[in-house]
Design a protein around this motif. Structure first.
Motif, mmCIF file in Angstrom:
data_model
loop_
_atom_site.group_PDB
_atom_site.id
_atom_site.type_symbol
_atom_site.label_atom_id
_atom_site.label_comp_id
_atom_site.label_asym_id
_atom_site.label_seq_id
_atom_site.Cartn_x
_atom_site.Cartn_y
_atom_site.Cartn_z
ATOM 1 N N UNK A 1 -2.392 -6.891 -1.719
ATOM 2 C CA UNK A 1 -2.951 -6.873 -2.752
ATOM 3 C C UNK A 1 -2.355 -7.117 -4.080
ATOM 4 N N UNK A 2 -2.897 -7.614 -4.847
ATOM 5 C CA UNK A 2 -3.220 -7.899 -5.672
ATOM 6 C C UNK A 2 -3.469 -7.390 -7.338
ATOM 7 N N UNK A 3 -2.304 -6.488 -8.008
ATOM 8 C CA UNK A 3 -3.211 -6.005 -8.525
ATOM 9 C C UNK A 3 -2.880 -6.496 -10.262
ATOM 10 N N UNK A 4 -3.710 -5.996 -11.591
ATOM 11 C CA UNK A 4 -3.338 -6.357 -12.320
ATOM 12 C C UNK A 4 -3.734 -5.954 -13.363
ATOM 13 N N UNK A 5 -3.076 -6.114 -15.353
ATOM 14 C CA UNK A 5 -3.377 -5.128 -15.725
ATOM 15 C C UNK A 5 -4.361 -5.678 -16.817
ATOM 16 N N UNK A 6 -4.717 -6.275 -16.839
ATOM 17 C CA UNK A 6 -6.908 -6.700 -17.170
ATOM 18 C C UNK A 6 -7.882 -6.467 -15.950
ATOM 19 N N UNK A 7 -7.971 -5.580 -15.791
ATOM 20 C CA UNK A 7 -9.000 -4.877 -14.645
ATOM 21 C C UNK A 7 -9.449 -4.676 -15.450
#
Length: 566
Positions: A318-324
């Motif tokens: 799973x990819x997490x991103x600060x821009x969400x």
């Protein structure tokens, strides 16, 4: 002496008459040539007044009348006047190639007889996909709100369709977004004309039989596709093979493809079929998230071998991103009432980082949910183009992964998000090798026409099945627009991304290439303008008078010199 003067005047007279006759003959033949051999010259650096070759072919081959009604009219702010001029210039160019088969007119939508009629008209436009825009402007020193309708309705053969002409990345300035809209005017209008005049509607099949998204959760996409394509459902387990449709959409399967179904899909691709895969490698059940969270479980779709042979792998990560995106969570209580706040959740990345490609040019942000990372593998004859990336501040989580809503209470720490942009969508183009090459073929199917390799075709692989899933209205359980986030009430560009990808993959004429048009902003230096305004105003006022005076003196001198001899 008078006789010589008379002869000279006659000679000059007949010389002038002959020159006039020759000029008229030349003009006549030039007019004939211009009617039979049309051409235009665009002297701008970025060729902003030139149409793409597919657009020219479309307009020159129109066999029925097309009427375009543009509703961007009335009192408009300066920036929207610029968009209006661009639309008019583009349609003038269209008429140069389409001739009398194309007519257009600008209509002020605010001139309806009554407010009720106007509201009904706006509702109809909105249902066709033309969004009413509210902008603030100044008039006589007062700030007022104006209603702008940046769209057009195209009619032909008793049918009609709409084109939204204000598009672009909402993350940039208003001027840049308008500039992006100007760059897309040709494609939006030309594609709408193509939809109205196409001799055959393309066919798109929605894959069924493996736990794909139900129709109600794809209702928005199916409705918008049905305006352009013939859409039907394909129950693969019950079919001997995939019919020769133009494209197949595989939307978030939850069950494994049998070996027979893998073979059918593989051979469809070998015959030149186009497939759009929207896949999840891990399953996260939002309804099961409790106080301690829940594990993300791998999904065995049976498609890994196919994609690997075609040149791609969707990883169980799973990819997490600060821009969400945001998700609601209870942060406390005020008396007996729970306090709910929307907080950023890195598991819902907002992707606004794109490759240089017509599919994603000037596209607004795409909303992702529980997206997986992707890797490419060697595949001869296949070009792999990453289209969509997460932000620079991303990280990749490997299994086992616990999805916990309590993470919402903690602000993301940028130092933990150092994996860089992660590709979440790939376009694969070229000649693919069958996954069943040198393997035993399914006994239960007719495999006499088995193909080892494909003709040139295209595949799209997105590592998030929710890209094509719409939310449902809780009041009536009807589909909300694709890309609409009910929490923030923002509409993302999921729909435009899917439509652009589909158009690129099955548009034989290459019309979508017009999305590469570029109109550069060249803003004036406001400080320099202010400093040199008087200077250039003086030059513009005085210089033409000086030049006219010099021309008059030279003309007078030459005439005097010429006739003084007589």
């Amino acid at each position: 002496m008078s006789k010589q003067i008379l002869q000279r005047e006659r000679k000059v007279f007949w010389r002038d008459i002959s020159r006039l006759g020759i000029g008229l003959v030349v003009l006549f033949f030039l007019n004939v040539l211009a009617q039979n051999y049309f051409f235009r010259v665009d002297l701008t650096e970025e060729k902003r007044y030139s149409l793409s070759d597919p657009t020219k072919d479309l307009l020159q081959n129109l066999e029925q009348n097309v009427e375009v009604t543009i509703y961007l009219e009335g009192k408009l702010p300066p920036d929207f006047q610029r968009l209006q001029r661009s639309i008019e210039e583009t349609l003038d160019n269209f008429q140069s190639y389409a001739g009398s088969n194309l007519r257009y007119r600008f209509v002020d939508p605010l001139t309806a007889v009554s407010a009720e009629q106007r509201n009904d008209f706006f509702f109809r436009l909105d249902s066709m996909g033309i969004e009413i825009t509210r902008v603030f402007d100044e008039e006589d020193g007062n700030r007022i709100q104006r209603l702008i309708v940046p769209g057009a309705v195209i009619r032909s053969g008793g049918r009609e369709t709409a084109a939204m002409l204000l598009k672009g990345d909402e993350g940039v300035s208003a001027q840049q977004q308008l500039n992006q809209s100007i760059e897309g005017v040709e494609y939006e209008l030309a594609s709408a004309i193509q939809r109205m005049t196409a001799a055959r509607r393309k066919q798109v099949a929605i894959m069924r039989g493996h736990g794909e998204l139900p129709s109600v959760e794809m209702g928005s996409l199916i409705d918008i596709l049905s305006q352009t394509y013939d859409v039907y459902e394909l129950f693969l387990p019950q079919s001997e093979e995939i019919a020769p449709v133009d494209a197949v959409i595989v939307a978030k399967p939850q069950q494994a493809f049998s070996r027979a179904d893998q073979y059918k899909l593989d051979q469809y691709i070998m015959r030149g079929g186009n497939v759009l895969f929207f896949l999840d490698a891990l399953k996260v059940d939002m309804d099961s998230l409790g106080s301690n969270g829940a594990f993300a479980f791998p999904i065995d779709t049976g498609l890994d071998d196919l994609l690997f042979r075609y040149g791609l792998r969707v990883n169980p990560t799973l990819v997490q991103s600060v821009e969400s995106g945001q998700y609601p969570i209870v942060v406390g209580n005020l008396g007996d009432q729970p306090q709910v706040r929307l907080l950023p959740w890195p598991f819902f990345p907002v992707a606004n980082n794109y490759a240089s490609h017509p599919i994603v040019r000037n596209l607004d942000a795409v909303h992702l949910r529980f997206v997986n990372s992707m890797d490419t593998v060697a595949a001869a004859g296949v070009i792999k183009t990453p289209l969509v990336y997460t932000s620079q501040y991303s990280r990749v989580l490997s299994t086992p992964i616990v999805v916990d809503l309590n993470e919402l209470r903690q602000a993301p720490e940028p130092e933990r998000y150092q994996a860089g942009p992660q590709a979440t969508a790939y376009l694969l183009e070229g000649k693919f090798t069958s996954v069943f090459r040198n393997r035993i073929l399914p006994n239960e199917l007719n495999t006499q026409n088995f193909r080892n390799g494909s003709v040139p075709t295209k595949l799209l692989v997105v590592s998030d099945g929710d890209v094509v899933r719409n939310e449902l209205d809780p009041q009536n359980n009807r589909p909300l627009p694709l890309g609409f986030d009910p929490f923030t009430e923002r509409t993302f560009a999921n729909q435009d991304f899917v439509l652009n990808a589909l158009a690129y993959m099955i548009d034989d004429g290459g019309l979508i290439q017009s999305r590469t048009n570029e109109v550069r902003l060249r803003p004036l230096d406001s400080v320099k303008v202010k400093e040199e305004a008087v200077r250039w105003q003086t030059i513009n006022l005085v210089l033409p008078l000086v030049l006219i005076g010099i021309f008059g003196l030279v003309k007078f001198y030459l005439r005097r010199k010429r006739y003084a001899r007589f």
